[in-house]
Design a protein around this motif. Structure first.
Motif, mmCIF file in Angstrom:
data_model
loop_
_atom_site.group_PDB
_atom_site.id
_atom_site.type_symbol
_atom_site.label_atom_id
_atom_site.label_comp_id
_atom_site.label_asym_id
_atom_site.label_seq_id
_atom_site.Cartn_x
_atom_site.Cartn_y
_atom_site.Cartn_z
ATOM 1 N N UNK A 244 0.807 -1.217 0.000
ATOM 2 C CA UNK A 244 0.000 0.000 0.000
ATOM 3 C C UNK A 244 0.841 1.268 0.000
ATOM 4 N N UNK A 245 2.151 1.124 0.187
ATOM 5 C CA UNK A 245 3.000 2.302 0.198
ATOM 6 C C UNK A 245 3.455 2.739 1.573
ATOM 7 N N UNK A 246 3.134 1.963 2.611
ATOM 8 C CA UNK A 246 3.655 2.247 3.948
ATOM 9 C C UNK A 246 5.061 1.667 4.006
ATOM 10 N N UNK A 247 6.049 2.519 3.778
ATOM 11 C CA UNK A 247 7.420 2.040 3.613
ATOM 12 C C UNK A 247 8.271 2.202 4.862
ATOM 13 N N UNK A 248 7.766 2.947 5.856
ATOM 14 C CA UNK A 248 8.513 3.170 7.097
ATOM 15 C C UNK A 248 7.585 3.019 8.295
ATOM 16 N N UNK A 249 8.116 2.449 9.380
ATOM 17 C CA UNK A 249 7.350 2.257 10.605
ATOM 18 C C UNK A 249 8.305 2.314 11.783
ATOM 19 N N UNK A 250 7.913 3.034 12.824
ATOM 20 C CA UNK A 250 8.730 3.136 14.031
ATOM 21 C C UNK A 250 8.070 2.365 15.168
ATOM 22 N N UNK A 251 8.845 1.479 15.795
ATOM 23 C CA UNK A 251 8.394 0.696 16.947
ATOM 24 C C UNK A 251 8.915 1.364 18.214
ATOM 25 N N UNK A 252 8.050 1.956 19.039
ATOM 26 C CA UNK A 252 8.520 2.606 20.264
ATOM 27 C C UNK A 252 8.869 1.585 21.342
ATOM 28 N N UNK A 253 9.705 2.018 22.284
ATOM 29 C CA UNK A 253 10.074 1.165 23.407
ATOM 30 C C UNK A 253 9.286 1.536 24.641
ATOM 31 N N UNK A 254 8.941 0.534 25.457
ATOM 32 C CA UNK A 254 8.121 0.798 26.641
ATOM 33 C C UNK A 254 8.738 0.299 27.941
#
Length: 274
Positions: free
Chosen positions: A49-59
């Motif tokens: 779909x074009x979602x080429x970047x994703x950030x996984x936050x730390x908890x």
């Protein structure tokens, strides 16, 4: 319509041409067990779909290695490390500051967070503020942006942020406040993370903020698997729905999906230096 690695083609009814759009989900807990059964398939669909970047936050300290491992295994992912107020109980009797400092220097770790304040949990606010202040000092010393969680505590958060010089700024994720509050954060150098809240017509104040702030002030996010969009209540939220957030924002601003994607993705890339 044909997809390419660079993005996806979005066709409008009656439009002669399609647009190619690149999206960046700036806040998605993609490492959580809610995605264990189909994570690869979800990410494949996102990329199509074009979602080429994703950030996984730390908890929490126990979760940081999972976020790091996932970002190393899946193309397009990056990660952050921080101490979320919901997981403050895990810190009893452990030295967290040195491990956090070390973790923040690892490849692919682009920010400190998720950290912040939450008045809807039982943990005393004084304890939360003390934890957050130490993290802000660490972000300052390492020259990192921060990813901020804030629930019913904007005044307290702003007071703490004013005590610290954070040249890289950061983002107030899952923003659901008013235009005036958004302008205050933006004036201090913090982006606003815009997610599924704006898909609800009843969220008038937040929709107004998303509509009237400069597009240069906004990042897109899903906060998946939480924060389901209008029409998806009761379902697992997913980064696959980021395009719906982007389209809602474009509609509110009377602009194109392409313009929203281009600017918000550029904002995220600049903030996190990816």
């Amino acid at each position: 319509m044909s997809a390419s690695p660079a993005g996806f083609a979005v066709g409008r009814p009656g439009a002669p041409d399609a647009m190619t759009v690149n999206l960046f989900d700036s806040h998605c807990h993609f490492d959580f067990e809610a995605f264990d059964s189909d994570r690869s398939q979800v990410w494949e669909h996102c990329r199509a779909q074009g979602l080429t970047r994703l950030l996984v936050p730390g908890v929490s300290p126990s979760q940081w290695p999972r976020a790091q491992a996932l970002s190393e295994q899946m193309p397009g992912l990056c990660w952050a490390a921080g101490l979320h107020p919901w997981w403050l109980g895990e810190l009893d009797g452990i030295d967290w500051e040195a491990p956090l400092r070390e973790t923040l220097t690892q490849p692919g770790c682009v920010a400190l967070g998720e950290c912040g304040l939450d008045k809807l949990i039982d943990t005393p606010l004084d304890d939360q503020e003390s934890l957050l202040e130490r993290q802000l000092e660490l972000a300052q010393s390492l020259d990192l942006p921060v990813i901020l969680h804030c629930v019913k505590a904007d005044n307290e958060l702003i007071r703490l942020l004013k005590r610290h010089s954070l040249p890289r700024g950061g983002v107030v994720h899952g923003f659901s406040g008013s235009r005036q509050m958004a302008e205050t954060y933006w004036g201090m150098g913090f982006y606003l993370g815009i997610g599924g809240t704006i898909t609800y017509e009843r969220a008038r104040k937040t929709r107004e903020a998303a509509q009237t702030l400069p597009l240069e002030a906004l990042l897109l996010e899903t906060d998946a698997p939480d924060m389901p969009l209008q029409g998806h209540q009761g379902e697992r939220n997913s980064p696959e729905y980021l395009v719906e957030v982007a389209q809602t924002l474009a509609t509110l601003r009377a602009t194109s999906l392409e313009a929203v994607a281009r600017q918000t993705t550029g904002n995220a890339r600049r903030l996190f230096q990816v």
